[in-house]
Design a protein around this motif. Structure first.
Motif, PDB file in Angstrom:
ATOM      1  N   VAL A   1      89.642   9.427  32.932  1.00 17.88           N
ATOM      2  CA  VAL A   1      89.602   9.517  31.468  1.00 17.88           C
ATOM      3  C   VAL A   1      89.767   8.116  30.896  1.00 17.88           C
ATOM      4  O   VAL A   1      90.723   7.425  31.222  1.00 17.88           O
ATOM      5  CB  VAL A   1      90.769  10.382  30.936  1.00 17.88           C
ATOM      6  CG1 VAL A   1      90.453  10.913  29.570  1.00 17.88           C
ATOM      7  CG2 VAL A   1      91.104  11.478  31.915  1.00 17.88           C
ATOM      8  N   GLN A   2      88.880   7.733  30.000  1.00 16.95           N
ATOM      9  CA  GLN A   2      88.940   6.379  29.468  1.00 16.95           C
ATOM     10  C   GLN A   2      89.591   6.301  28.103  1.00 16.95           C
ATOM     11  O   GLN A   2      89.793   5.228  27.572  1.00 16.95           O
ATOM     12  CB  GLN A   2      87.526   5.839  29.376  1.00 16.95           C
ATOM     13  CG  GLN A   2      86.904   5.690  30.748  1.00 16.95           C
ATOM     14  CD  GLN A   2      86.101   4.437  30.825  1.00 16.95           C
ATOM     15  OE1 GLN A   2      85.552   4.001  29.837  1.00 16.95           O
ATOM     16  NE2 GLN A   2      86.047   3.850  31.995  1.00 16.95           N
ATOM     17  N   VAL A   3      89.878   7.456  27.503  1.00 20.39           N
ATOM     18  CA  VAL A   3      90.434   7.455  26.158  1.00 20.39           C
ATOM     19  C   VAL A   3      91.847   8.017  26.191  1.00 20.39           C
ATOM     20  O   VAL A   3      92.081   9.097  26.721  1.00 20.39           O
ATOM     21  CB  VAL A   3      89.552   8.301  25.210  1.00 20.39           C
ATOM     22  CG1 VAL A   3      90.193   8.392  23.823  1.00 20.39           C
ATOM     23  CG2 VAL A   3      88.161   7.711  25.112  1.00 20.39           C
ATOM     24  N   VAL A   4      92.781   7.278  25.631  1.00 26.99           N
ATOM     25  CA  VAL A   4      94.165   7.751  25.521  1.00 26.99           C
ATOM     26  C   VAL A   4      94.356   8.189  24.068  1.00 26.99           C
ATOM     27  O   VAL A   4      94.033   7.421  23.153  1.00 26.99           O
ATOM     28  CB  VAL A   4      95.162   6.616  25.871  1.00 26.99           C
ATOM     29  CG1 VAL A   4      96.589   7.098  25.742  1.00 26.99           C
ATOM     30  CG2 VAL A   4      94.883   6.078  27.270  1.00 26.99           C
ATOM     31  N   PRO A   5      94.866   9.404  23.830  1.00 23.39           N
ATOM     32  CA  PRO A   5      95.042   9.843  22.439  1.00 23.39           C
ATOM     33  C   PRO A   5      95.927   8.870  21.669  1.00 23.39           C
ATOM     34  O   PRO A   5      96.897   8.338  22.216  1.00 23.39           O
ATOM     35  CB  PRO A   5      95.731  11.210  22.570  1.00 23.39           C
ATOM     36  CG  PRO A   5      95.464  11.655  23.970  1.00 23.39           C
ATOM     37  CD  PRO A   5      95.286  10.419  24.793  1.00 23.39           C
ATOM     38  N   PHE A   6      95.583   8.612  20.401  1.00 22.08           N
ATOM     39  CA  PHE A   6      96.394   7.706  19.583  1.00 22.08           C
ATOM     40  C   PHE A   6      97.534   8.459  18.907  1.00 22.08           C
ATOM     41  O   PHE A   6      98.668   7.989  18.882  1.00 22.08           O
ATOM     42  CB  PHE A   6      95.527   7.012  18.526  1.00 22.08           C
ATOM     43  CG  PHE A   6      96.332   6.157  17.581  1.00 22.08           C
ATOM     44  CD1 PHE A   6      96.848   4.937  18.000  1.00 22.08           C
ATOM     45  CD2 PHE A   6      96.604   6.585  16.290  1.00 22.08           C
ATOM     46  CE1 PHE A   6      97.623   4.151  17.136  1.00 22.08           C
ATOM     47  CE2 PHE A   6      97.377   5.800  15.421  1.00 22.08           C
ATOM     48  CZ  PHE A   6      97.883   4.591  15.846  1.00 22.08           C
ATOM     49  N   TYR A   7      97.234   9.642  18.363  1.00 20.74           N
ATOM     50  CA  TYR A   7      98.266  10.396  17.635  1.00 20.74           C
ATOM     51  C   TYR A   7      99.115  11.196  18.609  1.00 20.74           C
ATOM     52  O   TYR A   7      98.655  11.611  19.661  1.00 20.74           O
ATOM     53  CB  TYR A   7      97.599  11.340  16.629  1.00 20.74           C
ATOM     54  CG  TYR A   7      96.876  10.602  15.517  1.00 20.74           C
ATOM     55  CD1 TYR A   7      97.585   9.922  14.541  1.00 20.74           C
ATOM     56  CD2 TYR A   7      95.485  10.596  15.459  1.00 20.74           C
ATOM     57  CE1 TYR A   7      96.938   9.239  13.524  1.00 20.74           C
ATOM     58  CE2 TYR A   7      94.819   9.915  14.443  1.00 20.74           C
ATOM     59  CZ  TYR A   7      95.550   9.237  13.476  1.00 20.74           C
ATOM     60  OH  TYR A   7      94.903   8.565  12.481  1.00 20.74           O
ATOM     61  N   GLY A   8     100.373  11.438  18.230  1.00 15.16           N
ATOM     62  CA  GLY A   8     101.242  12.245  19.084  1.00 15.16           C
ATOM     63  C   GLY A   8     102.687  12.063  18.714  1.00 15.16           C
ATOM     64  O   GLY A   8     103.036  11.311  17.794  1.00 15.16           O
ATOM     65  N   GLU A   9     103.539  12.744  19.465  1.00 15.08           N
ATOM     66  CA  GLU A   9     104.978  12.718  19.204  1.00 15.08           C
ATOM     67  C   GLU A   9     105.542  11.299  19.411  1.00 15.08           C
ATOM     68  O   GLU A   9     106.401  10.836  18.666  1.00 15.08           O
ATOM     69  CB  GLU A   9     105.646  13.698  20.168  1.00 15.08           C
ATOM     70  CG  GLU A   9     107.124  13.872  19.945  1.00 15.08           C
ATOM     71  CD  GLU A   9     107.747  14.789  21.003  1.00 15.08           C
ATOM     72  OE1 GLU A   9     107.014  15.326  21.871  1.00 15.08           O
ATOM     73  OE2 GLU A   9     108.985  14.942  20.953  1.00 15.08           O
ATOM     74  N   HIS A  10     105.078  10.645  20.457  1.00 10.63           N
ATOM     75  CA  HIS A  10     105.504   9.276  20.768  1.00 10.63           C
ATOM     76  C   HIS A  10     104.288   8.363  20.679  1.00 10.63           C
ATOM     77  O   HIS A  10     103.158   8.821  20.844  1.00 10.63           O
ATOM     78  CB  HIS A  10     106.074   9.195  22.187  1.00 10.63           C
ATOM     79  CG  HIS A  10     107.103  10.234  22.481  1.00 10.63           C
ATOM     80  ND1 HIS A  10     108.352  10.247  21.882  1.00 10.63           N
ATOM     81  CD2 HIS A  10     107.080  11.308  23.298  1.00 10.63           C
ATOM     82  CE1 HIS A  10     109.045  11.280  22.325  1.00 10.63           C
ATOM     83  NE2 HIS A  10     108.293  11.949  23.194  1.00 10.63           N
TER      84      HIS A  10
END
Ligand code: HEM
Length: 381
Positions: free
Chosen positions: A1-10
């Motif tokens: 996977v080349q994309v790391v989610p930007f939004y999130g809890e941390h």
């Protein structure tokens, strides 16, 4: 996977498996208006949400008489697991005795500059900073593009104070499997269970494994409900130490002495008296001044280390290599975790013979963001 989610809890870039490249930039805030600081953080958040997903910055006009919105050097490159992590330094809350943004009462108690330590020779140009951006990616140009464009978006409001670039050799990346693919794709197939080696040739990051569990992160990394300002819950604190490593001296040192310095074997990474890298450490088998023995103490304090090697050519003063470690660690409390470990090391560590700390900085890393909000919004609430 080349994309790391930007939004999130941390925020991303903390527990994300380490990418191969780092660009770390600290900024001085120039504006004295809280509104402009908030506008900057909002602009940075929106740009980061796009760039981490592999999208260029949106054109605000079709006029070719204006500079393009995006500088362009990442067009056509894969997202390369880019993460952008933002932090606030103590100077945002009070600098030279002045509370520029009315935030002084919101400073977390633990967010204080690291006190002077023995054996350090700090250069003010490599210390401090009001804001921080940590860009990590498997492609160096993707990481640099992000910092360059965020710096451009900050024009007039904030200026770079210091910047360091780092890298890690990723075991398993790019080779041995038939080759082919882009550098980014190759790094994406790196074996993330293998520990990278630092420039002294030792596996570095072994002990992180015990921190990178739900319980370990709650205990040692994430700011919890009883830890201080509510706006930091789910966040963490970053300690930065710029450390030069005297490679020429190290390379004249015997293998025995090298291993005694850390208390681990060079080839396998195993602690003294054991055969596997991840076997338990028996402190009694390590020299009193071994790095691992002192860093570990009684085992109650743990840090999540996420540093990168740097090489900056030759030190013109000495003609020797200017290389070392951009030490980064995330922890729930700087004063209770990082400072006592650092003090123990600076006073007694056998490694001190080969290293020199020349920069130091600390940052509050606020929790993650949701769409429509901006990084650190809770600070202004
Ligand atoms: C462990 C290298 C500076 C904290 C280690 C290990 C190596 C290493 C090879 C053993 C493998 C591992 O668990 O990762 C270095 C080098 C440094 C440096 C080359 C400087 C150039 C620091 C600093 C700190 C630190 C400044 C914190 C103030 C630790 C900790 C451990 C560790 C907490 C894990 C100990 C354990 O629980 O087993 N380091 N280190 N290190 N280091 Fe460092």
């Amino acid at each position: 996977v080349q994309v790391v989610p930007f939004y999130g809890e941390h925020q991303a870039g903390i527990t994300t498996p380490q990418q191969a490249h780092l660009v770390l930039a600290a900024y001085d805030v120039l504006t004295t208006r809280a509104g402009e600081l908030k506008d900057l953080l909002r602009a940075w958040t929106e740009a980061a949400a796009r760039m981490t997903q592999g999208q260029p910055l949106p054109a605000s006009s079709s006029l070719t008489a204006l500079p393009p919105a995006d500088t362009g050097e990442a067009l056509g490159l894969p997202p390369a697991r880019l993460t952008l992590t933002f932090g606030f330094g103590p100077g945002l809350f009070r600098r030279d005795g002045v509370d520029r943004f009315g935030l002084a009462s919101r400073r977390p108690n633990t967010l204080q500059d690291i006190p002077p330590m023995p054996r350090e020779a700090l250069d003010p140009a490599w210390c401090g900073g009001d804001l921080l951006i940590q860009a990590c990616a498997d492609d160096p140009q993707v990481a640099f593009h992000a910092v360059r464009n965020l710096t451009r978006a900050a024009a007039g409001a904030a200026a770079i104070r210091w910047m360091q670039r780092g890298f890690l050799g990723m075991p398993g990346a790019g080779g041995g499997d038939g080759g082919g693919g882009t550098a980014g794709a190759a790094a994406g197939s790196a074996d993330r269970n293998q520990t990278p080696r630092n420039l002294f040739g030792f596996k570095d990051g072994t002990a992180n494994r015990s921190v990178l569990t739900d319980a370990g992160l709650r205990q040692h990394v994430w700011v919890g409900p009883s830890d201080g300002p509510a706006w930091m819950r789910g966040g963490t604190y970053l300690a930065v130490r710029h450390i030069r490593m005297h490679l020429e001296v190290w390379d004249r040192t015997s293998l025995d002495d090298q291993e005694q310095t850390f208390g681990r074997r060079k080839d396998s990474g195993a602690p003294f008296g054991a055969s596997d890298e991840f076997d338990p450490v028996d402190p009694a088998r390590l020299p009193q001044d071994a790095h691992v023995r002192l860093a570990r103490g009684d085992g109650s304090i743990q840090l999540l280390r996420r540093g990168y090697s740097y090489v900056a050519g030759i030190d013109p003063k000495t003609g020797l290599l200017d290389a070392g470690l951009c030490f980064l660690s995330f922890q729930r409390d700087l004063q209770r975790q990082f400072v006592p470990v650092l003090r123990r090391l600076q006073e007694q560590d056998a490694l001190n013979e080969y290293t020199e700390h020349f920069g130091s900085a600390v940052f509050a890393i606020p929790p993650g963001t949701q769409p429509g909000s901006f990084v650190g919004e809770g600070l202004f609430g």
